[in-house]
Structures are given as C-alpha cells and as structure tokens.
Design an enzyme around this catalytic site. Structure first.
Site, PDB file in Angstrom:
ATOM      1  N   SER A 226      -2.473  10.051  -7.996  1.00 61.32           N
ATOM      2  CA  SER A 226      -2.714   9.834  -9.412  1.00 61.32           C
ATOM      3  C   SER A 226      -4.175   9.444  -9.595  1.00 61.32           C
ATOM      4  O   SER A 226      -4.602   8.422  -9.060  1.00 61.32           O
ATOM      5  CB  SER A 226      -1.808   8.698  -9.870  1.00 61.32           C
ATOM      6  OG  SER A 226      -1.551   8.803 -11.204  1.00 61.32           O
TER       7      SER A 226
ATOM      8  N   ARG B  45       5.724   8.203   1.277  1.00 60.60           N
ATOM      9  CA  ARG B  45       6.095   9.323   0.406  1.00 60.60           C
ATOM     10  C   ARG B  45       5.520  10.643   0.917  1.00 60.60           C
ATOM     11  O   ARG B  45       6.234  11.650   0.949  1.00 60.60           O
ATOM     12  CB  ARG B  45       5.658   9.089  -1.032  1.00 60.60           C
ATOM     13  CG  ARG B  45       6.074  10.222  -1.946  1.00 60.60           C
ATOM     14  CD  ARG B  45       5.743  10.019  -3.396  1.00 60.60           C
ATOM     15  NE  ARG B  45       6.530   8.969  -4.017  1.00 60.60           N
ATOM     16  CZ  ARG B  45       6.501   8.723  -5.344  1.00 60.60           C
ATOM     17  NH1 ARG B  45       5.740   9.444  -6.136  1.00 60.60           N
ATOM     18  NH2 ARG B  45       7.224   7.747  -5.862  1.00 60.60           N
TER      19      ARG B  45
ATOM     20  N   GLU C 243       5.090  14.026  -7.462  1.00 62.76           N
ATOM     21  CA  GLU C 243       3.811  13.320  -7.542  1.00 62.76           C
ATOM     22  C   GLU C 243       3.498  12.590  -6.240  1.00 62.76           C
ATOM     23  O   GLU C 243       4.309  11.817  -5.743  1.00 62.76           O
ATOM     24  CB  GLU C 243       3.851  12.304  -8.698  1.00 62.76           C
ATOM     25  CG  GLU C 243       2.520  11.588  -8.909  1.00 62.76           C
ATOM     26  CD  GLU C 243       2.690  10.181  -9.423  1.00 62.76           C
ATOM     27  OE1 GLU C 243       3.396  10.005 -10.440  1.00 62.76           O
ATOM     28  OE2 GLU C 243       2.141   9.251  -8.798  1.00 62.76           O
TER      29      GLU C 243
ATOM     30  N   ARG D 271      10.765   6.771  -2.755  1.00 60.55           N
ATOM     31  CA  ARG D 271      10.563   5.641  -3.656  1.00 60.55           C
ATOM     32  C   ARG D 271      11.123   4.374  -3.003  1.00 60.55           C
ATOM     33  O   ARG D 271      12.327   4.145  -3.015  1.00 60.55           O
ATOM     34  CB  ARG D 271      11.264   5.888  -5.007  1.00 60.55           C
ATOM     35  CG  ARG D 271      10.811   4.984  -6.130  1.00 60.55           C
ATOM     36  CD  ARG D 271      11.534   5.348  -7.439  1.00 60.55           C
ATOM     37  NE  ARG D 271      11.181   6.692  -7.867  1.00 60.55           N
ATOM     38  CZ  ARG D 271      10.094   6.960  -8.604  1.00 60.55           C
ATOM     39  NH1 ARG D 271       9.271   5.995  -8.945  1.00 60.55           N
ATOM     40  NH2 ARG D 271       9.811   8.192  -8.950  1.00 60.55           N
TER      41      ARG D 271
ATOM     42  N   ARG E 161       6.537  -2.691  -5.024  1.00 56.06           N
ATOM     43  CA  ARG E 161       7.001  -2.368  -6.378  1.00 56.06           C
ATOM     44  C   ARG E 161       8.500  -2.621  -6.522  1.00 56.06           C
ATOM     45  O   ARG E 161       9.282  -2.231  -5.666  1.00 56.06           O
ATOM     46  CB  ARG E 161       6.694  -0.901  -6.716  1.00 56.06           C
ATOM     47  CG  ARG E 161       5.198  -0.629  -6.643  1.00 56.06           C
ATOM     48  CD  ARG E 161       4.794   0.683  -7.221  1.00 56.06           C
ATOM     49  NE  ARG E 161       3.363   0.902  -6.973  1.00 56.06           N
ATOM     50  CZ  ARG E 161       2.646   1.805  -7.610  1.00 56.06           C
ATOM     51  NH1 ARG E 161       3.206   2.587  -8.524  1.00 56.06           N
ATOM     52  NH2 ARG E 161       1.362   1.939  -7.342  1.00 56.06           N
TER      53      ARG E 161
HETATM   54  N1  LIG Z   1       7.852   3.120  -5.017  1.00 56.68           N
HETATM   55  C1  LIG Z   1       7.048   3.928  -4.331  1.00 56.68           C
HETATM   56  N2  LIG Z   1       7.379   4.301  -3.071  1.00 56.68           N
HETATM   57  C2  LIG Z   1       6.554   5.110  -2.354  1.00 56.68           C
HETATM   58  N3  LIG Z   1       5.400   5.615  -2.825  1.00 56.68           N
HETATM   59  C3  LIG Z   1       5.045   5.261  -4.078  1.00 56.68           C
HETATM   60  C4  LIG Z   1       5.827   4.412  -4.890  1.00 56.68           C
HETATM   61  N4  LIG Z   1       5.192   4.254  -6.095  1.00 56.68           N
HETATM   62  C5  LIG Z   1       4.057   4.976  -6.024  1.00 56.68           C
HETATM   63  N5  LIG Z   1       3.961   5.575  -4.812  1.00 56.68           N
HETATM   64  C6  LIG Z   1       2.862   6.417  -4.339  1.00 56.68           C
HETATM   65  O1  LIG Z   1       1.622   5.842  -4.758  1.00 56.68           O
HETATM   66  C7  LIG Z   1       0.887   6.810  -5.502  1.00 56.68           C
HETATM   67  C8  LIG Z   1       0.012   6.118  -6.524  1.00 56.68           C
HETATM   68  O2  LIG Z   1       0.820   5.318  -7.361  1.00 56.68           O
HETATM   69  S1  LIG Z   1       0.458   5.345  -8.899  1.00 56.68           S
HETATM   70  O3  LIG Z   1       1.128   4.229  -9.486  1.00 56.68           O
HETATM   71  O4  LIG Z   1       0.762   6.627  -9.387  1.00 56.68           O
HETATM   72  N6  LIG Z   1      -1.118   5.173  -9.022  1.00 56.68           N
HETATM   73  C9  LIG Z   1      -1.800   4.142  -8.502  1.00 56.68           C
HETATM   74  O5  LIG Z   1      -1.250   3.206  -7.929  1.00 56.68           O
HETATM   75  C10 LIG Z   1      -3.313   4.255  -8.627  1.00 56.68           C
HETATM   76  N7  LIG Z   1      -3.926   2.999  -8.205  1.00 56.68           N
HETATM   77  C11 LIG Z   1      -3.808   5.422  -7.790  1.00 56.68           C
HETATM   78  O6  LIG Z   1      -3.350   5.307  -6.454  1.00 56.68           O
HETATM   79  C12 LIG Z   1       1.955   7.692  -6.107  1.00 56.68           C
HETATM   80  O7  LIG Z   1       1.411   8.958  -6.491  1.00 56.68           O
HETATM   81  C13 LIG Z   1       2.922   7.814  -4.935  1.00 56.68           C
HETATM   82  O8  LIG Z   1       2.429   8.746  -3.977  1.00 56.68           O
END
Ligand SMILES: Nc1ncnc2c1ncn2[C@@H]1O[C@H](COS(=O)(=O)NC(=O)[C@@H](N)CO)[C@@H](O)[C@H]1O
Length: 423
Positions: free
Chosen positions: A350, A388, A347, A273, A258
């Site tokens: 999700s 995370r 969080e 993050r 991301r």
């Molecule tokens: N940049 C990031 N760095 C670390 N963990 C992250 C990051 N972005 C999301 N996550 C983790 O990934 C989880 C799911 O991301 S989400 O966008 O909320 N949801 C999804 O991707 C859905 N497909 C369910 O997993 C988050 O709750 C968090 O625990």
C-alpha cells in the site's frame, strides 16, 4: 491535519474532501468554533491591554486614586483568569476536530465509496498455468511440515502462525532480500520496535479512528503499532530539521500487530491475515513540494514492483478511490499480488503520499531556503510484508511434487538452493 488558515480560505474544497472520503465531520461547526475562539482570545487580549494600561497609571496616581486603580487591576486579573477554562476547552475541542479533517485528494483520485470503486491501472507478470492440480498455501506448508496451525492456535488463539524449518528460513530470506534491496537503493535500514507511546498514533494519523485495531498494554502508557510507519513517523517529532537533511528515506523492519477487529470471518485460514506479522516499511520525509512528493511516490511504488518482479510474482497496480484511501492521503495505490488458490489478486503493498498532513500532526518541520519553518511532506509504502507475501510466493512457485521453486533473488539467502522442500 490541515492548516487552519487553509481551511478558513478553502472551506469548499475541505467540505468536498469530507464528502468524497466519507468522513463524519461538520466543517461549519469547526469554523464556528474557530470564530468563537478568535473572539474569546481577542476579549482576553483587550482585558490584558487594559490591565497593562491600568498598571502604568498606578505609579503616577495620587494616594486617593491609587486604591481604585489597584482594585481595578485585581478585578481584571480575576476576569482574565476566569476565562481560562473556557479558552482551554475551546482549544481542545477545536484540536479534536482539526485532527479529523481529511487531506485534499489529488485531482487524479477517482471518487468512490470503497475498494470496489478502486481503479486497476495495469497488470504485470504472467499468471501461472499449472499442468497439475495446484495446492493452496496451507496444504503446501503442512505438506512440507513447515507449519502447524492447529498447534500454534492452542498457544496463541486464532490468526496466529508458526513457520518451521525451511518455511521459517524462507520468511527471513524474503525479509533480508527486501532490506538489502532497499539499502542498495539508498534507503537507510532501520530495525525498530513496535512498542509506541499513544501520541505517536495520533501523529501518524491512525488516531482518532483506528483505536479498534490497536493492541493496548494494560497499565503501561504503551501500545503495539500495526506498522513501522508509526514509530518512524515520530522519530523526529517536534524537531526542526535543516533542508539539507532532507530527503530522508528509511527501510524499517519491525513487528506489526493488528487486532483485525473488523475482519471477523475473513481470511481465517493460513497466512493472509494474522495478528502479528513482520513488515519492511519504506518511509520518506521530503521537502514540502508536490512535484518532489509525487516523484518519491513513483520511487516507492517502483521499489515495491521491482521486489515483486525479483520474486517472479504476477501482480497488478490499483489506484485507491476517495472512499478507500483514508483521511490523510493525497494519493494512494495498492499493489495486489496474484493468489492462485483464490484466483484473485490480493493486496500485498500500500503506497501513500500524505503531503504535510502527517507532518503537521507530528510537528515535523524544516527550515527552507528562505529560512522559513515549513512542515515536511511524508510518504510510505510497504517494502514487503511477511507472512502474507509467502502465500503468493508458495502458490505461484509450487511444483507438481509440492516442492517450491526459489526465485534467483532469494537464493543467496537460502544457501544457494534453487528448490525448497522434499518431494
Ligand atoms: N493482519 C495482517 N496480516 C498479515 N499481513 C498484513 C496484515 N495487515 C496488513 N498486512 C500487510 O501489510 C501491508 C501494509 O499494510 S497497510 O495497512 O495496507 N499499509 C501500511 O501499513 C502502510 N504503512 C504501508 O506499509 C498490507 O498490504 C499487507 O501486505
């Protein structure tokens, strides 16, 4: 994506969804474009009918009549061909708008603008009461020599991480525990790539909209998905499944990438993050039945809660409001796990139910009992996302001497150790 017939017959409900989800889309314009396209198609069909009728006259025509009839046929063919570009353009414009139409939120979803309007449903687990001054994730990691954020930043820039020694083993233990746990609950384990074709991001609903978040590989028709939801959602794209093949339940581990373009300045320290992480994703394809979809929603939520309970972590379940659930969701709950150093729930999971909105964009259909081809329903939830989850895990389970208590569920993956680190 919603069914165009549904939009025509329920314009009010669709406009309400646009409004409460804060989507920038004019449904009246979409419906006007739809009507224009229908008219255009009717004109072309009428001309084709006339051309066919005209062609039938040619064999029985007299030598005098024949040239006129043949010329008429040619003229009609030209006129039909001339309308083709307009027809194509209209169809493309309409499809671009249809891809942005949000799903109808479930009646239980609170109306709101952003995550401040999310509703806490319940809290689980005892918050830790430390008899010593607790350390935060970075101090715990660096205190044990389990990470070196400065060094890895020189190699990979900001929002990067590297885990060393038992810190690396802990991350993998958490992943293995989640994969084994979900396999034990009948989910088919998948280990998949994050390299995807751009259309898979349209299928999942990330595009249009999320372009800013996704790494694109120059010169390759490939991008890096931010969640295994993307590749898994497109595994059966365009296929007609049989009803007896459903439900399909996967637990897919993959890298997740991301850009975090919109998060400047937030969570810049440590593991919360980062640009690349690994996630175990629960993903379900089920029959087009809301009751079954809602049952699976509870199952996916329950799995994630059971994993957090096995990790002995306190958390809360929150229902996302209309403004914080994204266009494609019918229903969405976040699970937020307690982070002592922030004195906040953050969080970590999700959970989403998308009805047939994602399946329609993906062309994911099955033949139901009556033999009719219908779009399936899809759901997803985080199983576990590392690194995370290591933040609450390390901080909640830290001991006065900086070592870490290992929850029983993880010990089989850490050589039976009950404590990690050196005092
Ligand atoms: N940049 C990031 N760095 C670390 N963990 C992250 C990051 N972005 C999301 N996550 C983790 O990934 C989880 C799911 O991301 S989400 O966008 O909320 N949801 C999804 O991707 C859905 N497909 C369910 O997993 C988050 O709750 C968090 O625990």
């Amino acid at each position: 994506m919603l069914d165009l017939k549904f939009i025509r017959e329920n314009a009010g409900a669709v406009k309400h969804a646009v409004d409460v989800k804060g989507v920038n889309l004019d449904i009246d314009e979409l419906l006007r474009l739809d009507r224009e396209l229908v008219d255009l198609k009717q004109r072309v069909e009428a001309m084709q009918a006339e051309r066919n009728a005209n062609a039938k006259l040619v064999p029985r025509a007299t030598p005098e009549e024949r040239p006129t009839l043949i010329q008429r046929g040619k003229d009609l063919a030209e006129e039909i061909k001339a309308l083709d570009p307009a027809l194509r353009a209209h169809e493309d414009n309409l499809r671009q708008l249809l891809l942005r139409v949000p799903n109808i939120p479930h009646a239980s979803v609170p109306v709101g603008k952003d995550d401040n309007d999310n509703v806490e449903l319940r809290r689980e687990g005892q918050l830790p009461a430390f008899e010593f001054t607790p350390r935060d994730q970075v101090d715990l990691l660096e205190g044990q020599g389990w990470s070196d954020f400065e060094r890895v930043a020189r190699v990979s820039g900001s929002r990067s991480y590297l885990l060393k020694g038992e810190g690396a083993l802990l991350e993998m233990a958490v992943q293995m525990f989640a994969m084994s746990f979900l396999a034990g609950r009948g989910f088919t384990p998948l280990s998949t790539t994050a390299l995807v074709r751009p259309e898979t991001l349209v299928n999942s609903g990330h595009f249009p909209g999320d372009e800013e978040s996704v790494y694109k590989l120059e010169g390759d028709e490939l991008m890096l998905a931010g969640t295994a939801e993307v590749p898994v959602n497109s595994l059966y794209a365009g296929e007609q499944l049989n009803a007896e093949e459903l439900p399909m339940a996967f637990s897919a581990i993959s890298g997740a990438f991301r850009r975090e373009a919109g998060s400047a300045g937030r969570d810049v320290r440590g593991l919360i993050r980062v640009h690349e992480f690994r996630k175990v994703e629960q993903y379900v394809i089920c029959r087009a039945d809301e009751q079954e979809g809602l049952k699976w929603f509870e199952t996916l939520l329950g799995n994630a809660e059971a994993i957090l309970q096995a990790l002995e972590l306190p958390y809360r379940v929150v229902q996302n409001c209309t403004g914080d659930m994204g266009a494609g969701k019918v229903l969405m709950y976040d699970i937020e796990t307690w982070v002592p150093s922030e004195q906040k729930y953050r969080e970590t999971h999700s959970c989403s139910y998308l009805g047939d909105w994602q399946a329609r964009r993906t062309g994911l259909r099955y033949r139901d009992e009556t033999g009719k081809l219908v779009y399936a329903h899809t759901l997803n939830n985080t199983g576990i996302a590392t690194p995370r989850i290591l933040v609450p895990l390390l901080e909640n389970h830290q001991r006065a001497d900086g070592t870490i208590h290992v929850p029983g569920a993880l010990r089989p993956y850490l050589g039976g150790k009950a404590v990690l680190g050196q005092p």
